[in-house]
Design an enzyme around this catalytic site. Structure first.
Site, PDB file in Angstrom:
ATOM      1  N   GLU A   1      -1.634  11.888  -9.323  1.00 14.66           N
ATOM      2  CA  GLU A   1      -0.941  11.268  -8.185  1.00 14.66           C
ATOM      3  C   GLU A   1      -1.858  11.262  -6.970  1.00 14.66           C
ATOM      4  O   GLU A   1      -2.508  12.270  -6.679  1.00 14.66           O
ATOM      5  CB  GLU A   1       0.326  12.078  -7.873  1.00 14.66           C
TER       6      GLU A   1
ATOM      7  N   TYR B   1       0.889   4.816  -2.051  1.00 16.05           N
ATOM      8  CA  TYR B   1       1.164   5.846  -3.061  1.00 16.05           C
ATOM      9  C   TYR B   1       0.772   5.303  -4.431  1.00 16.05           C
ATOM     10  O   TYR B   1       1.074   4.143  -4.751  1.00 16.05           O
ATOM     11  CB  TYR B   1       2.665   6.193  -3.061  1.00 16.05           C
TER      12      TYR B   1
END
Ligand code: GDP
Ligand code: MN
Length: 380
Positions: free
Chosen positions: A189, A101
């Protein structure tokens, strides 16, 4: 403004962040065509602005034309947390060794940027933050100083990614930082950021929120806007219990009953115009429903005229007319209205409307006459 995944990936690509080749599809046929271009296996991905598409069944691997047809057919029209899937992104499938992530966002209280990186990617990051907060490595970046490669490398080491991923991750994160700052985003993101079995690091998903205050510097953002607005409008209609489908034209349509709404769109086309939407308000047509429909159409900048086509059956025309008049007093409408009202108590209904008729509210006796009036207004 939030971008769809495929738009986010286009944004990433400008900053040289590696993403998979792919294309957009609005129909099953287009999905197949994109898959044939990209080459199998492909991933069929629902384009909606909400996370957790994978868990909801909106992300599927396809190894053949038949599988693309099945998955695209299932995913188009699917409802994911209140977002109806209208388009797909078909991309070349990747082999995954690890899912990470990565993100940059604003830490407003610290007046700094904040990067987050975790070896536990692919899943909901809020869940990781709650269950295993140490699994997320944070970095705070002073906007004046910027992010140095040395600081970035230290951050990557702290996140304990696999050794094979270190150089690729540093490279992507430096580019992602540029995308975030020079690209005027509030959030970028990548979840998952993947390591492939052959050692490449690659963005498999993209979430980008652009800072609307910077829109003046970015004329190129206009290309993103239409779709985001359409999605917001479809959501708004759904919340109001209305059946809405956005189209490309300039005549806003409000009708009661799906059949009548479709015929209204056809009639507009027949007289040389093009509908901006399909909107079925259902059986009743009280002030609340009509006001709700007008509010939805009002947010569509393409609409130049609104055609209200109501057939009064169980709901009588006089009730409908009162509903329309009341709705008009509640909503400040940007476009002129052309109203065709027929059915039970037509005469009473027309009397009520005629008392309020003006250049911005016209009444027509038949559907075709109303369509001609509406289309003439767009032309003139
Ligand atoms: P999200 O569920 O909305 O976050 O959608 P993602 O784009 O992140 O996809 C969800 C999951 O699908 C990913 O975490 C991967 O596990 C899987 N996935 C997506 N693309 C691929 C791919 O190209 N290959 C493989 N093997 N899995 C994929
Ligand atoms: Mn994701």
């Amino acid at each position: 403004m939030d971008l769809f995944e495929y738009q986010g990936k286009q944004y990433f690509a400008r900053y040289d962040i590696p993403v998979s080749p792919g294309g957009v599809a609005n129909t099953v046929e287009e999905a197949v065509a994109q898959a044939e271009t990209v080459g199998y296996p492909v991933v069929v991905k629902a384009q909606v602005q909400v996370g957790g598409r994978g868990k909801a069944g909106g992300i599927k691997l396809a190894n053949s034309k038949a599988e693309v047809e099945t998955h695209a057919g299932n995913i188009l029209g699917m409802d994911i947390k209140g977002h109806v899937v209208r388009r797909l992104w078909i991309e070349k499938a990747s082999d995954i060794a690890k899912e990470y992530y990565a993100s940059f966002t604003l830490d407003r209280s610290a007046k700094q940027f904040m990067g987050m990186l975790s070896a536990k990617g692919g899943v909901d990051i809020e869940q990781v933050a709650a269950e295993d907060p140490n699994a997320i490595a944070r970095i705070r970046v002073n906007p004046v100083d910027g992010l140095s490669e040395a600081a970035c490398r230290e951050w990557v080491m702290a996140a304990k990614l696999d050794d094979a991923a270190t150089d690729g991750a540093v490279d992507i994160l430096m580019k992602l930082y540029r995308c975030f700052t020079e690209g005027d985003a509030d959030l970028v993101e990548i979840n998952p950021l993947i390591l492939t079995p052959d050692g490449r690091v690659h963005a498999l998903d993209a979430k980008v929120t652009l800072d609307d205050s910077s829109a003046g510097r970015h004329p190129e953002w206009d290309a993103f806007r239409g779709l985001a607005q359409l999605e917001a409008r479809e959501k708004m209609a759904k919340d109001k219990g209305l059946q809405y489908v956005g189209l490309d034209g300039s005549v806003g349509v409000i009708a009661n009953g799906a059949g009548l709404a479709m015929s209204t769109c056809d009639t507009i086309n027949q007289v040389g115009g093009s509908p901006a939407n399909f909107l079925d308000i259902g059986g009743g047509a009280d002030a609340d429903v009509v006001a709700g429909a007008l509010e939805v159409i009002n947010t569509d900048p393409k609409v130049k005229v609104i055609f209200i086509n109501i057939f009064g059956g169980v709901t009588r025309c006089d009730e409908v007319a009162n509903g329309i008049v009341e709705a008009m007093s509640r909503v400040e409408i940007h476009s002129p209205l052309v109203i065709r009202l027929d059915g039970t108590n037509t005469k009473e209904g027309h009397e009520i409307l005629e008392a309020h008729a003006s250049d911005s509210m016209m009444i027509a006796k038949t559907m075709i006459e109303a369509a001609r009036k509406a289309v003439a207004l767009v032309g003139g």
